[in-house]
Scaffold this motif. Structure first.
Motif, PDB file in Angstrom:
ATOM      1  N   ARG A 104       0.815  -1.198   0.000  1.00 13.45           N
ATOM      2  CA  ARG A 104       0.000   0.000   0.000  1.00 13.45           C
ATOM      3  C   ARG A 104       0.857   1.260   0.000  1.00 13.45           C
ATOM      4  N   ALA A 105       1.874   1.292   0.841  1.00 17.50           N
ATOM      5  CA  ALA A 105       2.751   2.453   0.912  1.00 17.50           C
ATOM      6  C   ALA A 105       3.483   2.648  -0.401  1.00 17.50           C
ATOM      7  N   SER A 106       3.941   1.555  -0.998  1.00 14.94           N
ATOM      8  CA  SER A 106       4.650   1.628  -2.261  1.00 14.94           C
ATOM      9  C   SER A 106       3.740   2.164  -3.358  1.00 14.94           C
ATOM     10  N   TYR A 107       2.494   1.704  -3.379  1.00 13.72           N
ATOM     11  CA  TYR A 107       1.527   2.163  -4.384  1.00 13.72           C
ATOM     12  C   TYR A 107       1.249   3.650  -4.224  1.00 13.72           C
ATOM     13  N   ALA A 108       1.035   4.084  -2.985  1.00 10.22           N
ATOM     14  CA  ALA A 108       0.751   5.492  -2.724  1.00 10.22           C
ATOM     15  C   ALA A 108       1.934   6.370  -3.130  1.00 10.22           C
ATOM     16  N   THR A 109       3.140   5.935  -2.799  1.00 10.67           N
ATOM     17  CA  THR A 109       4.337   6.706  -3.131  1.00 10.67           C
ATOM     18  C   THR A 109       4.503   6.840  -4.641  1.00 10.67           C
ATOM     19  N   ARG A 110       4.360   5.708  -5.348  1.00 13.41           N
ATOM     20  CA  ARG A 110       4.495   5.746  -6.814  1.00 13.41           C
ATOM     21  C   ARG A 110       3.420   6.627  -7.439  1.00 13.41           C
ATOM     22  N   THR A 111       2.195   6.536  -6.925  1.00 10.68           N
ATOM     23  CA  THR A 111       1.090   7.324  -7.460  1.00 10.68           C
ATOM     24  C   THR A 111       1.362   8.814  -7.308  1.00 10.68           C
ATOM     25  N   MET A 112       1.830   9.203  -6.127  1.00 12.85           N
ATOM     26  CA  MET A 112       2.082  10.616  -5.875  1.00 12.85           C
ATOM     27  C   MET A 112       3.242  11.138  -6.727  1.00 12.85           C
ATOM     28  N   ARG A 113       4.306  10.350  -6.849  1.00 14.71           N
ATOM     29  CA  ARG A 113       5.465  10.806  -7.608  1.00 14.71           C
ATOM     30  C   ARG A 113       5.168  10.924  -9.094  1.00 14.71           C
ATOM     31  N   TRP A 114       4.645   9.848  -9.683  1.00 14.94           N
ATOM     32  CA  TRP A 114       4.357   9.882 -11.104  1.00 14.94           C
ATOM     33  C   TRP A 114       3.190  10.806 -11.425  1.00 14.94           C
ATOM     34  N   GLY A 115       2.225  10.843 -10.509  1.00 15.17           N
ATOM     35  CA  GLY A 115       1.108  11.762 -10.701  1.00 15.17           C
ATOM     36  C   GLY A 115       1.579  13.200 -10.706  1.00 15.17           C
ATOM     37  N   GLY A 116       2.517  13.522  -9.816  1.00 23.01           N
ATOM     38  CA  GLY A 116       3.061  14.875  -9.761  1.00 23.01           C
ATOM     39  C   GLY A 116       3.785  15.252 -11.043  1.00 23.01           C
ATOM     40  N   ILE A 117       4.541  14.307 -11.590  1.00 17.18           N
ATOM     41  CA  ILE A 117       5.258  14.566 -12.854  1.00 17.18           C
ATOM     42  C   ILE A 117       4.270  14.785 -13.993  1.00 17.18           C
ATOM     43  N   ILE A 118       3.257  13.937 -14.064  1.00 17.52           N
ATOM     44  CA  ILE A 118       2.235  14.068 -15.112  1.00 17.52           C
ATOM     45  C   ILE A 118       1.526  15.413 -15.010  1.00 17.52           C
ATOM     46  N   LEU A 119       1.163  15.809 -13.795  1.00 18.24           N
ATOM     47  CA  LEU A 119       0.461  17.071 -13.597  1.00 18.24           C
ATOM     48  C   LEU A 119       1.353  18.265 -13.910  1.00 18.24           C
ATOM     49  N   GLY A 120       2.643  18.161 -13.566  1.00 20.81           N
ATOM     50  CA  GLY A 120       3.571  19.233 -13.889  1.00 20.81           C
ATOM     51  C   GLY A 120       3.671  19.458 -15.396  1.00 20.81           C
ATOM     52  N   LEU A 121       3.800  18.377 -16.145  1.00 20.31           N
ATOM     53  CA  LEU A 121       3.857  18.469 -17.611  1.00 20.31           C
ATOM     54  C   LEU A 121       2.537  18.984 -18.180  1.00 20.31           C
ATOM     55  N   PHE A 122       1.438  18.544 -17.577  1.00 19.37           N
ATOM     56  CA  PHE A 122       0.118  18.980 -18.045  1.00 19.37           C
ATOM     57  C   PHE A 122      -0.067  20.484 -17.852  1.00 19.37           C
ATOM     58  N   TYR A 157      -5.690  14.143 -29.368  1.00 19.28           N
ATOM     59  CA  TYR A 157      -4.580  14.287 -28.421  1.00 19.28           C
ATOM     60  C   TYR A 157      -4.948  15.251 -27.294  1.00 19.28           C
ATOM     61  N   GLY A 158      -5.766  16.279 -27.594  1.00 26.07           N
ATOM     62  CA  GLY A 158      -6.210  17.184 -26.547  1.00 26.07           C
ATOM     63  C   GLY A 158      -7.042  16.451 -25.511  1.00 26.07           C
ATOM     64  N   ASP A 159      -7.949  15.587 -25.989  1.00 27.39           N
ATOM     65  CA  ASP A 159      -8.775  14.787 -25.077  1.00 27.39           C
ATOM     66  C   ASP A 159      -7.919  13.827 -24.266  1.00 27.39           C
ATOM     67  N   THR A 160      -6.987  13.155 -24.938  1.00 28.44           N
ATOM     68  CA  THR A 160      -6.158  12.151 -24.265  1.00 28.44           C
ATOM     69  C   THR A 160      -5.302  12.780 -23.167  1.00 28.44           C
ATOM     70  N   ILE A 161      -4.626  13.880 -23.493  1.00 27.55           N
ATOM     71  CA  ILE A 161      -3.772  14.556 -22.510  1.00 27.55           C
ATOM     72  C   ILE A 161      -4.593  14.994 -21.303  1.00 27.55           C
ATOM     73  N   TYR A 162      -5.731  15.589 -21.559  1.00 25.95           N
ATOM     74  CA  TYR A 162      -6.560  16.119 -20.474  1.00 25.95           C
ATOM     75  C   TYR A 162      -7.127  15.008 -19.599  1.00 25.95           C
ATOM     76  N   ILE A 163      -7.628  13.951 -20.222  1.00 22.30           N
ATOM     77  CA  ILE A 163      -8.229  12.852 -19.465  1.00 22.30           C
ATOM     78  C   ILE A 163      -7.184  12.162 -18.585  1.00 22.30           C
ATOM     79  N   VAL A 164      -6.008  11.880 -19.150  1.00 18.72           N
ATOM     80  CA  VAL A 164      -4.943  11.238 -18.373  1.00 18.72           C
ATOM     81  C   VAL A 164      -4.545  12.127 -17.191  1.00 18.72           C
ATOM     82  N   ALA A 165      -4.413  13.429 -17.458  1.00 14.47           N
ATOM     83  CA  ALA A 165      -4.012  14.363 -16.401  1.00 14.47           C
ATOM     84  C   ALA A 165      -5.066  14.439 -15.299  1.00 14.47           C
ATOM     85  N   MET A 166      -6.349  14.449 -15.664  1.00  7.32           N
ATOM     86  CA  MET A 166      -7.404  14.553 -14.655  1.00  7.32           C
ATOM     87  C   MET A 166      -7.525  13.271 -13.822  1.00  7.32           C
TER      88      MET A 166
END
Length: 223
Positions: A104-122, A157-166
C-alpha cells in the motif's frame, strides 16, 4: 529560523501540505467556473471576462488574475521542490532496497510521484494551449475562450492529454488530502475514516467535474 524549518523534513511536509491545500481550493473554484461552459458561449465568455475585471475599480484590469497566478506559481514551485527534496532524502536514507515492502505504501508513493510529474507536464501544456495559445490547434482566438476549449477537445490528443491528467489529479488529491491532514495535525484515529471519505469525495467530484467538459465536447453536448 525560516531556513531551519525548510531544512527539516517536517518543514518540507508542512510546505507541501499548505501549498497543496491552496491548489486544492483553486481547483474547486476552477472546476465550478469550467462548468459554466454547459450554459453556452455567452455565459462562459462572460465569466472569463469577469475574471479579468475582478477587483475593479480598486484593482486595475487583470491585476487580481495575475495575483492569483503568482500565488499558484509559488504554491506549485514550493510543492514540487519540497516533494523532490523529500524524495531524494528518502532515497539517501534507504540506500538498499527493503526485502519486504508494504504494497500500500509503495503504491501510494508511486502514485504521488508519477502523478506529480504528469500534472507538472500537463500544467505547462495547458498554459501553452489555452492561455498563450502557443500549441493551440486551429488558431487561438484571444477573448473567445469558449471556442478555444471546443478546438482543444475536438482533437484526439487534446482529449487524451486532459483525461490522463485529470485521472492523475484525482489519485493525487485522494492521497494528498489525507497526507496533508496528517501533517497539519488534523488526523487522528477517530477522524481518519472521515478524512479518507472526504478525500475520496473530493477526488471523485473534481475528476468528474473536470472530465465532464471534454466529454461534453466529444458527445456534442457542448458545441
Amino acid at each position: 529560523m525560516t531556513r531551519t524549518v525548510w531544512d527539516s523534513s517536517v518543514g518540507k511536509k508542512t510546505v507541501m501540505a499548505v501549498s497543496g491545500l491552496i491548489m486544492l481550493l483553486y481547483l474547486v473554484v476552477h472546476m465550478l467556473g469550467n462548468l459554466k461552459i454547459f450554459f453556452g458561449p455567452g455565459e462562459f465568455n462572460h465569466y472569463a471576462h469577469w475574471l479579468r475585471t475582478l477587483g475593479e475599480p480598486f484593482l486595475h484590469y487583470e491585476w487580481a488574475l495575475w495575483i492569483i497566478r503568482v500565488v499558484l506559481v509559488v504554491a506549485v514551485v514550493a510543492h514540487a521542490t519540497a516533494a523532490y527534496q523529500l524524495s531524494r532524502r528518502d532515497i539517501r536514507a534507504r540506500p538498499s532496497k527493503y526485502v519486504h515492502k508494504k504494497a500500500r505504501a509503495s503504491y501510494a508513493t508511486r502514485t504521488m510521484r508519477w502523478g506529480g510529474i504528469i500534472l507538472g507536464l500537463f500544467i505547462v501544456w495547458h498554459i501553452l494551449d489555452l492561455t498563450t495559445g502557443t500549441v493551440h490547434p486551429d488558431g487561438f482566438q484571444s477573448g473567445h475562450p469558449y471556442q478555444n476549449v471546443i478546438d482543444t477537445f475536438s482533437t484526439w490528443y487534446g482529449d487524451t492529454i486532459y483525461i490522463v491528467a485529470m485521472l492523475a489529479l484525482g489519485l493525487h488529491i485522494r492521497h494528498g488530502f489525507w497526507s496533508a491532514a496528517q501533517t497539519l495535525g488534523a488526523g487522528s484515529r477517530s477522524r481518519d475514516r472521515a478524512l479518507k471519505t472526504i478525500a475520496n469525495a473530493l477526488a471523485l467530484v473534481l475528476t468528474a467535474g473536470f472530465l465532464s467538459v471534454p466529454v461534453g465536447v466529444m458527445t456534442g453536448l457542448v458545441s
